[in-house]
Design an enzyme around this catalytic site. Structure first.
Site, short mmCIF file in Angstrom:
data_model
loop_
_atom_site.label_atom_id
_atom_site.label_comp_id
_atom_site.label_asym_id
_atom_site.label_seq_id
_atom_site.Cartn_x
_atom_site.Cartn_y
_atom_site.Cartn_z
CB CYS A 1 0.90 1.69 4.48
SG CYS A 1 0.91 1.04 6.17
CB CYS B 1 -0.91 -0.01 1.23
SG CYS B 1 -1.74 -1.61 1.46
CB CYS C 1 -15.24 0.27 10.99
SG CYS C 1 -14.21 1.74 10.97
N1 SAM Z 1 -3.19 -4.07 7.63
C1 SAM Z 1 -4.57 -3.85 7.76
C2 SAM Z 1 -5.22 -3.38 6.49
O1 SAM Z 1 -4.56 -2.78 5.66
O2 SAM Z 1 -6.42 -3.61 6.34
C3 SAM Z 1 -4.95 -2.91 8.88
C4 SAM Z 1 -4.15 -1.67 9.18
S1 SAM Z 1 -4.10 -0.43 7.95
C5 SAM Z 1 -2.78 0.60 8.52
C6 SAM Z 1 -5.60 0.47 8.19
C7 SAM Z 1 -5.85 1.67 7.33
O3 SAM Z 1 -5.06 2.78 7.75
C8 SAM Z 1 -5.57 1.58 5.86
O4 SAM Z 1 -6.55 0.91 5.15
C9 SAM Z 1 -5.53 3.06 5.46
O5 SAM Z 1 -6.82 3.50 5.08
C10 SAM Z 1 -5.09 3.77 6.75
N2 SAM Z 1 -3.76 4.35 6.60
C11 SAM Z 1 -2.59 3.69 6.58
N3 SAM Z 1 -1.56 4.54 6.40
C12 SAM Z 1 -2.09 5.78 6.28
C13 SAM Z 1 -1.54 7.07 6.05
N4 SAM Z 1 -0.24 7.26 5.89
N5 SAM Z 1 -2.38 8.12 5.99
C14 SAM Z 1 -3.70 7.94 6.15
N6 SAM Z 1 -4.29 6.75 6.35
C15 SAM Z 1 -3.49 5.68 6.41
FE1 SF4 Z 2 -1.30 -2.15 3.62
FE2 SF4 Z 2 -0.15 -0.99 5.73
FE3 SF4 Z 2 -2.33 -2.56 6.11
FE4 SF4 Z 2 0.04 -3.62 5.41
S1 SF4 Z 2 -0.43 -2.50 7.30
S2 SF4 Z 2 -1.96 -4.10 4.52
S3 SF4 Z 2 0.90 -2.08 4.05
S4 SF4 Z 2 -2.23 -0.61 4.99
#
Ligand code: SAM
Ligand code: SF4
Ligand code: DTB
Length: 349
Positions: A84, A81, A212
């Protein structure tokens, strides 16, 4: 539904389910991307007025719900992603950790409760939970629930039986975001598809867990693509009980680090449109608050946001200090859901 510019408030009201704070959102009206673009095109004041009217149909506009986040497994994620900092492909300096021991999770949940949170959301940097992880995460749900907190988890993709196991443990909410419009999504993530995300949402819904689901704006998408995300969310049947709207936190070392910031009013518009199209949902003003000033956050509440992440950390990035948020609530006369209103009247210092 035809052009939204011509939708009157009474038409919009007539399309709303009867007020019930406990009810799951029922069959929503279908929203086309063009309908939602028409909302984006409204003058800002008209859009906010409309959002406030819809908001007040269902909610106390002076109340905010607090959720606290805990990263139970940080970094080293196999997904790519682009936003991330936890992707193993990112050069963000986030260190990978193992799954947190249960006792530490309970301790963090108790601290969140003591600070006033009513929901505790546990996030793991996983593509999806492995079978060996399921017992440990279901134990976390049971223990956090036993403290009297609502529980939420975000663990990546779920199979139907994993969703059922979480439901059996008492999980209240599962967070899994669509992140963006389908056509923009592909330029941000290659390791899992939009359909994978929709399948997980189906499994979560089928298990009877509250959904959610939201997304991120400010990733360089067009307005049409922002409208496309809202259309996807609003047309889920039923639409999510909770919709986090994240403003990209542009983290150094991620592919999106140099993305120019979104016009703040465009962010507020997105909140307002989420409120109008999903009248019964909790719209959560999520990542990005640390970069917003108080006036901008107040506009987001005015636009219909009624939930925030509370506590000085999101997953890996910082969030406003709890004390600072408390001061903001006092200045705005906002009550915290589940708490008695403050004894003193709002002051302006
Ligand atoms: N790994 C799991 C997933 O991706 O479903 C759960 C954690 S993930 C960090 C949850 C959400 O955080 C992501 O889907 C994204 O929408 C949000 N997120 C992650 N990094 C971000 C960033 N730098 N700025 C804003 N939202 C972020
Ligand atoms: Fe994607 Fe970050 Fe969630 Fe991993 S933790 S699946 S890189 S949003
Ligand atoms: C969501 O939509 N936003 C939260 C929560 N769901 C899990 C996460 C935001 C993460 C921001 C970047 C970070 O702190 O790592």
């Amino acid at each position: 539904m035809t052009s939204t510019a011509t939708i009157s408030l009474s038409t919009l009201r007539a399309s709303l389910p009867a007020r019930s704070d406990a009810a799951a959102p029922t069959a929503p009206p279908r929203w086309s991307v063009a309908d939602i673009e028409a909302l984006y095109a409204l003058p800002f004041m008209d859009l906010l007025f409309r959002a406030q009217q819809v908001h007040r149909e269902t909610f106390d506009a002076n109340e905010v719900q607090l959720s606290t986040l805990l990263s139970i497994k940080t970094g080293g994620c196999s997904e790519d992603c682009g936003y991330c900092p936890q992707a193993s492909t990112a050069d963000s300096g986030v260190e990978a950790s193992k799954l947190m021991p249960l006792a530490e999770v309970i301790e963090a949940a108790q601290a969140a409760k003591d600070q006033g949170a009513t929901r505790f959301c546990m996030g793991a940097a996983w593509r999806s939970p492995k079978e060996r992880d399921m017992e440990r995460v279901t134990d976390m749900v049971r223990e956090v629930r036993a403290l009297g907190l609502e529980t939420c988890m975000t663990l990546g993709m779920l199979e139907a039986q994993q969703a059922q196991a979480l439901k059996d443990a008492g999980l209240d909410y599962y967070n899994h975001n669509l992140d963006s419009a389908p056509e923009f999504y592909e330029s941000i993530i290659s390791t899992r598809t939009y359909q994978d995300r929709l399948d997980t949402l189906t499994n979560v819904r089928a298990a009877g867990i509250n959904v959610c689901c939201g997304g991120i704006v400010g990733m360089g998408e067009s307005r049409t693509e922002r409208a496309g995300l809202i259309a996807q969310l609003a047309n889920l049947n039923p639409y999510p009980e909770s919709v986090p709207i994240n403003n990209l936190v542009a983290v150094k070392g991620t592919p999106l680090a140099d993305t120019p910031p979104l016009d703040p009013f465009e962010f507020v518009r997105t909140i307002a449109i989420a409120r109008i199209t999903m009248p019964l949902t909790m719209v959560r003003l999520s990542a990005g608050r640390e970069e917003m000033d108080d006036a901008l956050q107040a506009l987001c509440f005015l636009a219909g946001a009624n939930s925030i992440f509370y506590g000085d950390k999101l997953l890996t990035t910082s969030n406003p200090q709890a004390d600072k948020d408390r001061q903001l609530f006092t200045r705005l006369g906002l009550k915290v859901q589940g708490e008695r209103p403050a004894a003193h009247s709002p002051s302006c210092q």
